[in-house]
Scaffold this motif. Structure first.
Motif, PDB file in Angstrom:
ATOM      1  N   PHE A 126       0.828  -1.208   0.000  1.00  0.00           N
ATOM      2  CA  PHE A 126       0.000   0.000   0.000  1.00  0.00           C
ATOM      3  C   PHE A 126       0.866   1.263   0.000  1.00  0.00           C
ATOM      4  N   ARG A 127       1.992   1.234   0.704  1.00  0.00           N
ATOM      5  CA  ARG A 127       2.882   2.395   0.709  1.00  0.00           C
ATOM      6  C   ARG A 127       3.418   2.657  -0.703  1.00  0.00           C
ATOM      7  N   ARG A 128       3.884   1.580  -1.381  1.00  0.00           N
ATOM      8  CA  ARG A 128       4.421   1.764  -2.732  1.00  0.00           C
ATOM      9  C   ARG A 128       3.344   2.245  -3.683  1.00  0.00           C
ATOM     10  N   LYS A 129       2.120   1.700  -3.500  1.00  0.00           N
ATOM     11  CA  LYS A 129       1.019   2.124  -4.358  1.00  0.00           C
ATOM     12  C   LYS A 129       0.709   3.598  -4.147  1.00  0.00           C
ATOM     13  N   ARG A 130       0.727   4.039  -2.880  1.00  0.00           N
ATOM     14  CA  ARG A 130       0.454   5.449  -2.600  1.00  0.00           C
ATOM     15  C   ARG A 130       1.577   6.325  -3.141  1.00  0.00           C
ATOM     16  N   GLN A 131       2.823   5.877  -2.965  1.00  0.00           N
ATOM     17  CA  GLN A 131       3.952   6.671  -3.444  1.00  0.00           C
ATOM     18  C   GLN A 131       3.957   6.760  -4.968  1.00  0.00           C
ATOM     19  N   ALA A 132       3.573   5.676  -5.634  1.00  0.00           N
ATOM     20  CA  ALA A 132       3.499   5.708  -7.101  1.00  0.00           C
ATOM     21  C   ALA A 132       2.416   6.662  -7.562  1.00  0.00           C
ATOM     22  N   ALA A 133       1.288   6.636  -6.877  1.00  0.00           N
ATOM     23  CA  ALA A 133       0.213   7.554  -7.241  1.00  0.00           C
ATOM     24  C   ALA A 133       0.629   8.992  -7.016  1.00  0.00           C
ATOM     25  N   LYS A 134       1.375   9.227  -5.935  1.00  0.00           N
ATOM     26  CA  LYS A 134       1.843  10.596  -5.651  1.00  0.00           C
ATOM     27  C   LYS A 134       2.839  11.050  -6.717  1.00  0.00           C
ATOM     28  N   ALA A 135       3.707  10.120  -7.156  1.00  0.00           N
ATOM     29  CA  ALA A 135       4.682  10.477  -8.191  1.00  0.00           C
ATOM     30  C   ALA A 135       3.989  10.852  -9.492  1.00  0.00           C
ATOM     31  N   VAL A 136       2.910  10.123  -9.830  1.00  0.00           N
ATOM     32  CA  VAL A 136       2.154  10.451 -11.040  1.00  0.00           C
ATOM     33  C   VAL A 136       1.528  11.830 -10.925  1.00  0.00           C
ATOM     34  N   ARG A 137       0.958  12.124  -9.745  1.00  0.00           N
ATOM     35  CA  ARG A 137       0.331  13.441  -9.555  1.00  0.00           C
ATOM     36  C   ARG A 137       1.369  14.552  -9.650  1.00  0.00           C
ATOM     37  N   ASP A 138       2.566  14.318  -9.063  1.00  0.00           N
ATOM     38  CA  ASP A 138       3.619  15.336  -9.119  1.00  0.00           C
ATOM     39  C   ASP A 138       4.071  15.568 -10.554  1.00  0.00           C
TER      40      ASP A 138
END
Length: 601
Positions: A583-595
């Motif tokens: 879940f952490r990696r999934k959240r971090q990946a989603a954040k990277a896409v948004r950035d």
């Protein structure tokens, strides 16, 4: 022809007395007295009709038993064998002494008359308690406890009359000890039959959906239990009551109740007609003042003794006075015991007729006493809310069953999107409280299929069960799901155990109250610890995923200990840590896409 005359006159007088606000019972009694052999003589055979119509009392006690599980009946044991026993003994002895001192009967005859007069009319009291929704209230339980002990007391009363008998002994008649043993044996037989015969049979019938067989099994249960007790010369109503208690935990009890109710209403009406028919009008006309004085004295003595007893047991004056008025009449089993006393040569047949007339007149007085009680605000009905049937509710898109703390929030959210909601609750106190806040809640047990139909369940899009009842399981919910295929069935459960208990019922959605509130408390705790909000989201998502996985394993294996690795543990756990990291990696990946999207404009 006799049947047409009885029903026609009964209909006329019941309508008249209903119109006058005096109740249907008084209409039946007066109609029976007018057309009976002691009145106009249009219909005969009052005694035979009375014997048949006593089945109405058996049906009534059976329906009452359906509302009392063995566990709840055990909780009422102190009231049954405390207040009930004291009432019968004290009232019987007081009446015995008064009859001996004022009327000159011998001590044995006075006892044979006084003890039966201590009994009250189950057939009059219980229908009123059931119709007003008070049968499950503390007041109703006290009244029912007294009435139930009175039914039990019939066996020792018959034994006392037999022991005092002056008639030649009948070698074929069982002794008192034998009757007591037979009664206990019959109760054990009924308990075993209910558990190992009737309940499995109902499950088979429910599987095939043959509704008419519920009627057959219900009638068979009542008639068979009553016949067993009748063959042992004890109360048929007691046997029917035991049979009802044994089916109280059945998921199909509501179907049986709705199917049996019409027979109960018809037979009880016939019972009161027969009581009116056996009223010896000649005995009343011959000595009218004596009969009236005795009937008034009976009511006054029972009212006084009952009020004092209930007060001594620590109940408030209002409840004591209400119960005293409610149970101050004579009872229908007095007719049987007076006849046995006459057969035992303890009293003359004329005395049996006289006191039967006294009992009948006291029963006629009951509706008037209830009116008087309401005017004085002593009767329980005065402070009870108006308990409207769900059939009177406007049809809504959703039905919410249980309007407690949980159901209130659910209903508010539905109101927030302009969804029309029908609210149902079976607690009169909750309905009264809701009415103070301008909220209309209808009275009834929402687990009853017939009640949901009356509430518009076949047109509803949602039926939501919000009751605080951890005992509801798949056996209770599956018939409801099958009965309303066009509605989505949602349910609140208390915890994981209840969720496992309703597995396979076909419910469309389930919310675990403890689980959701625990997550809310856990998130609040993490917030106060200063945990980063993103980390809190990861922990919540992981916990929900682990719980779903563990729950599926428990459902598959039918074992609460299954899936033990799918949870957070002190010091960490391999499975939980792995899911949390995903879940952490999934959240971090989603954040990277948004950035990246923000950088690209």
């Amino acid at each position: 022809m006799e049947g047409a005359i009885l029903l026609g006159v009964a209909t006329l007088f019941v309508l008249i007395f209903r119109r006058l606000g005096l109740g249907a019972v008084l209409g039946y009694l007066i109609a029976g007295a007018i057309v009976g052999p002691h009145g106009l003589g249009l219909v005969g055979g009052g005694e035979s009709k009375l014997a048949f119509a006593e089945l109405g009392i058996a049906f009534l006690l059976f329906l009452v038993g359906l509302e009392l599980s063995p566990r709840r009946l055990w909780q009422m044991r102190r009231a049954i064998f405390g207040i009930g026993m004291v009432q019968v003994v004290a009232t019987g002895l007081v009446l015995t002494a008064l009859i001996h001192l004022t009327l000159g009967f011998s001590p044995a005859a006075s006892l044979a008359l006084g003890l039966p007069l201590a009994l009250s009319s189950t057939a009059q009291v219980l229908p009123g308690l059931k119709s007003s929704g008070r049968i499950n209230s503390p007041f109703g339980e006290k009244a029912f406890s007294i009435l139930l002990f009175q039914d039990l007391a019939i066996v020792p009363m018959i034994t006392i009359i037999a022991a005092l008998s002056r008639a030649p002994a009948n070698p074929a008649a069982p002794s008192g000890w034998q009757m007591a043993f037979f009664t206990l044996w019959a109760i054990v037989v009924l308990v075993l039959a209910g558990r190992f015969v009737v309940n499995p049979l109902l499950r088979v019938i429910g599987r095939y959906g043959e509704r008419e067989l519920f009627v057959v099994v219900g009638l068979l249960t009542v008639l068979a239990s009553a016949a067993l007790m009748h063959s042992l010369h004890v109360s048929t109503a007691l046997g029917a009551f035991v049979a009802g208690v044994m089916l109280a935990d059945s998921p199909y009890r509501h179907e049986i109740e709705s199917d049996i109710e019409p027979f109960r209403l018809i037979l009880l009406g016939l019972f009161f007609l027969a009581v009116g028919m056996v009223l010896d009008v000649g005995a009343v006309i011959e000595r009218p003042m004596l009969v009236l004085v005795l009937a008034a004295g009976l009511v006054a003595v029972k009212f006084s003794v009952l009020t004092v007893i209930i007060r001594l047991f620590g109940k408030p004056w209002k409840a004591a006075l209400g119960l005293g008025l409610l149970l101050s009449q004579g009872g229908e089993f007095g007719f049987l015991l007076f006849a046995q006393a006459a057969d035992a040569m303890l009293i003359q047949p004329e005395a049996a007729s006289l006191f039967s007339a006294v009992v009948t007149l006291s029963m006629i007085s009951t509706p008037f006493l209830m009116l008087f009680a309401r005017n004085l605000e002593f009767a329980p009905e005065t402070d009870a809310p108006v308990l409207d049937d769900p059939a009177d509710a406007p049809r809504g898109s959703a039905i919410v069953v249980g309007y407690g703390r949980f159901g209130q929030i659910v209903a508010q959210m539905l109101h927030g999107v302009a969804c029309s909601v029908t609210l149902i609750d079976k607690k009169p106190s909750q309905i009264e409280l809701s009415s103070r806040f301008d909220t209309k809640v209808y009275f009834g047990d929402g687990l009853r299929i017939d009640l949901l139909r009356r509430a518009g369940g076949e047109e509803a899009r949602l039926i939501i069960f919000c009751m605080d009842d951890a005992s509801v399981d798949a056996d209770a919910m599956k018939p409801i799901v099958e009965a309303f295929p066009n509605a989505k069935i949602l349910m609140r459960v208390f915890d994981r155990r209840q969720l496992l208990a309703i597995d396979g019922s076909g419910v469309d959605g389930v919310i675990r109250e403890v689980f959701e509130s625990s997550i809310a408390m856990g998130l609040t705790a993490l917030r106060h610890l200063g945990v980063d909000p993103a980390e809190m989201d990861d922990v919540e998502a992981t916990l929900r995923h682990l719980d779903d996985t563990r729950l599926q394993a428990q459902l598959d294996e039918g074992d609460l200990s299954a899936g033990m690795d799918h949870r957070f543990k002190p010091g960490g756990g391999r499975e939980a840590d792995s899911v949390l990291e995903k879940f952490r990696r999934k959240r971090q990946a989603a954040k990277a896409v948004r950035d990246e999207d923000e950088v690209m404009g």
